[in-house]
Structure formats: C-alpha cells, structure tokens
Motif scaffolding. Structure first.
Motif, PDB file in Angstrom:
ATOM      1  N   UNK A  73      94.897 110.113  54.695  1.00 29.45           N
ATOM      2  CA  UNK A  73      93.851 109.097  54.599  1.00 29.45           C
ATOM      3  C   UNK A  73      93.662 108.329  55.902  1.00 29.45           C
ATOM      4  N   UNK A  74      94.026 108.952  57.008  1.00 26.78           N
ATOM      5  CA  UNK A  74      93.845 108.322  58.314  1.00 26.78           C
ATOM      6  C   UNK A  74      92.355 108.062  58.536  1.00 26.78           C
ATOM      7  N   UNK A  75      92.060 106.880  59.072  1.00 23.14           N
ATOM      8  CA  UNK A  75      90.670 106.558  59.346  1.00 23.14           C
ATOM      9  C   UNK A  75      90.584 105.464  60.398  1.00 23.14           C
ATOM     10  N   UNK A  76      89.409 105.348  60.986  1.00 25.77           N
ATOM     11  CA  UNK A  76      89.159 104.342  62.015  1.00 25.77           C
ATOM     12  C   UNK A  76      87.754 103.786  61.784  1.00 25.77           C
ATOM     13  N   UNK A  77      87.627 102.457  61.934  1.00 24.86           N
ATOM     14  CA  UNK A  77      86.345 101.799  61.720  1.00 24.86           C
ATOM     15  C   UNK A  77      85.983 100.906  62.905  1.00 24.86           C
ATOM     16  N   UNK A  78      84.687 100.618  62.994  1.00 27.97           N
ATOM     17  CA  UNK A  78      84.193  99.628  63.948  1.00 27.97           C
ATOM     18  C   UNK A  78      83.516  98.543  63.117  1.00 27.97           C
ATOM     19  N   UNK A  79      83.968  97.294  63.310  1.00 27.14           N
ATOM     20  CA  UNK A  79      83.453  96.163  62.546  1.00 27.14           C
ATOM     21  C   UNK A  79      82.720  95.236  63.507  1.00 27.14           C
ATOM     22  N   UNK A  80      81.509  94.870  63.138  1.00 24.47           N
ATOM     23  CA  UNK A  80      80.721  93.946  63.941  1.00 24.47           C
ATOM     24  C   UNK A  80      80.701  92.586  63.266  1.00 24.47           C
ATOM     25  N   UNK A  81      81.039  91.563  64.057  1.00 19.84           N
ATOM     26  CA  UNK A  81      80.996  90.184  63.582  1.00 19.84           C
ATOM     27  C   UNK A  81      79.922  89.474  64.388  1.00 19.84           C
ATOM     28  N   UNK A  82      78.970  88.874  63.686  1.00 20.11           N
ATOM     29  CA  UNK A  82      77.880  88.168  64.338  1.00 20.11           C
ATOM     30  C   UNK A  82      77.663  86.840  63.620  1.00 20.11           C
ATOM     31  N   UNK A  83      77.545  85.778  64.363  1.00 17.07           N
ATOM     32  CA  UNK A  83      77.400  84.424  63.805  1.00 17.07           C
ATOM     33  C   UNK A  83      78.534  84.109  62.843  1.00 17.07           C
ATOM     34  N   UNK A 128      90.061 104.080  48.971  1.00 20.26           N
ATOM     35  CA  UNK A 128      89.386 102.804  49.218  1.00 20.26           C
ATOM     36  C   UNK A 128      90.321 101.831  49.915  1.00 20.26           C
ATOM     37  N   UNK A 129      91.548 101.753  49.436  1.00 19.62           N
ATOM     38  CA  UNK A 129      92.509 100.836  50.049  1.00 19.62           C
ATOM     39  C   UNK A 129      92.821 101.244  51.486  1.00 19.62           C
ATOM     40  N   UNK A 130      92.889 102.529  51.751  1.00 17.74           N
ATOM     41  CA  UNK A 130      93.134 102.994  53.122  1.00 17.74           C
ATOM     42  C   UNK A 130      91.989 102.578  54.042  1.00 17.74           C
ATOM     43  N   UNK A 131      90.747 102.687  53.558  1.00 20.03           N
ATOM     44  CA  UNK A 131      89.592 102.300  54.362  1.00 20.03           C
ATOM     45  C   UNK A 131      89.547 100.788  54.548  1.00 20.03           C
ATOM     46  N   UNK A 132      89.915 100.040  53.520  1.00 18.99           N
ATOM     47  CA  UNK A 132      89.961  98.576  53.635  1.00 18.99           C
ATOM     48  C   UNK A 132      91.050  98.136  54.613  1.00 18.99           C
ATOM     49  N   UNK A 133      92.147  98.892  54.664  1.00 16.62           N
ATOM     50  CA  UNK A 133      93.235  98.548  55.589  1.00 16.62           C
ATOM     51  C   UNK A 133      92.749  98.630  57.039  1.00 16.62           C
ATOM     52  N   UNK A 134      91.920  99.593  57.359  1.00 18.08           N
ATOM     53  CA  UNK A 134      91.365  99.696  58.710  1.00 18.08           C
ATOM     54  C   UNK A 134      90.475  98.498  59.021  1.00 18.08           C
ATOM     55  N   UNK A 135      89.693  98.071  58.037  1.00 16.74           N
ATOM     56  CA  UNK A 135      88.839  96.904  58.237  1.00 16.74           C
ATOM     57  C   UNK A 135      89.710  95.673  58.456  1.00 16.74           C
TER      58      UNK A 135
END
Length: 144
Positions: A73-83, A128-135
């Motif tokens: 379940x390895x995964x990598x995400x890019x999260x954008x924070x604005x305002x 789902x939990x694996x993807x949330x962990x990346x976030x």
C-alpha cells in the motif's frame, strides 16, 4: 451416451482427484490468509493522528507512506494548502490500482471536512488508511 456405466474403480479415482484439488485450494487460500494476516493487522491498527488544520502554512507538501510490511500500500501524495486550508490532494504514486473515483472520494472528504478523521471507503478500509497516512505526513510538514 453409449449406455456404458463408469466402472467403480474409475469413479473412486475421480472422487480422490476432486478431493485432492479441493484440499489443495483450501490449503492455498488458508496459507494466503495467514501470509497476509500481519499486513492486514498492521493496516487496521495504523494510527491516523489528528492534524491541526487551523495551523497549516500555505504551500505544496509531499507526503508518503511506505506501505506496511510488504509495501503493498505504498503511496505518495501532494497536498496543496491555500489560505490556511487544504484545497487539493493529488496521488503521485501508488502500488495498488485504485481508480481516481476512489481517491477522489476519500480526498474529497478530507478537503470538505478539513480533517483526517473521515470515513474510510467501504471495502477498502486498510488502503484508505494508508492513503490518509500519506496526507498526514504531508500536513505534518505544513505545520512546521
């Protein structure tokens, strides 16, 4: 048919082959369940910590999760924070073939609620939990 009956000896051999195939299939399934038990247990117990969404710094952050014992379940995400809010989450890399609908629904819940404490996708709780962990890992960087 020609009306000939199958000899008892042949019926017995056929029955033994069927029993052997069924036993082999049962052993394979049982072995697979035992083999993956640790991975599933680890995924179910994966903690998703609360992130203070009110203290996020604007920017783009990358987070990843190694995927557990077997890295399935390895995964990598890019999260954008604005305002000060999470406005976008993109899946950059993953080992599983999940549809964009899956990640869109999960990440949409995070963006809508501005929280990681969201309902997981039914039937895919561990993923789902694996993807949330990346976030979570990306947002930890946004709080520094």
């Amino acid at each position: 048919m020609n009306g000939k009956a199958i000899p008892k000896k042949r019926k017995g051999k056929m029955k033994m082959w069927i029993i052997a195939v069924v036993a082999l299939l049962a052993a394979s399934v049982g072995g697979g369940i035992l083999f993956t038990a640790g991975e599933r247990r680890e995924g179910r117990n994966l903690p998703i910590r609360a992130v203070d969404f009110h203290s996020l710094k604007d920017g783009t952050y990358v987070g990843e999760y190694e995927g557990g014992k077997y890295k399935w379940r390895a995964n990598q995400v890019r999260v954008t924070v604005s305002s000060g809010k999470v406005t976008d989450i993109q899946l950059l890399m993953h080992k599983e073939n999940r549809s964009p609908d899956f990640t869109g629904k999960l990440y949409g819940r995070v963006i809508e609620s501005q929280s990681l404490q969201v309902d997981t996708i039914s039937g895919a709780t561990i993923t789902s939990k694996a993807y949330l962990k990346s976030v979570e890992n990306a947002l930890n960087e946004a709080q520094k």
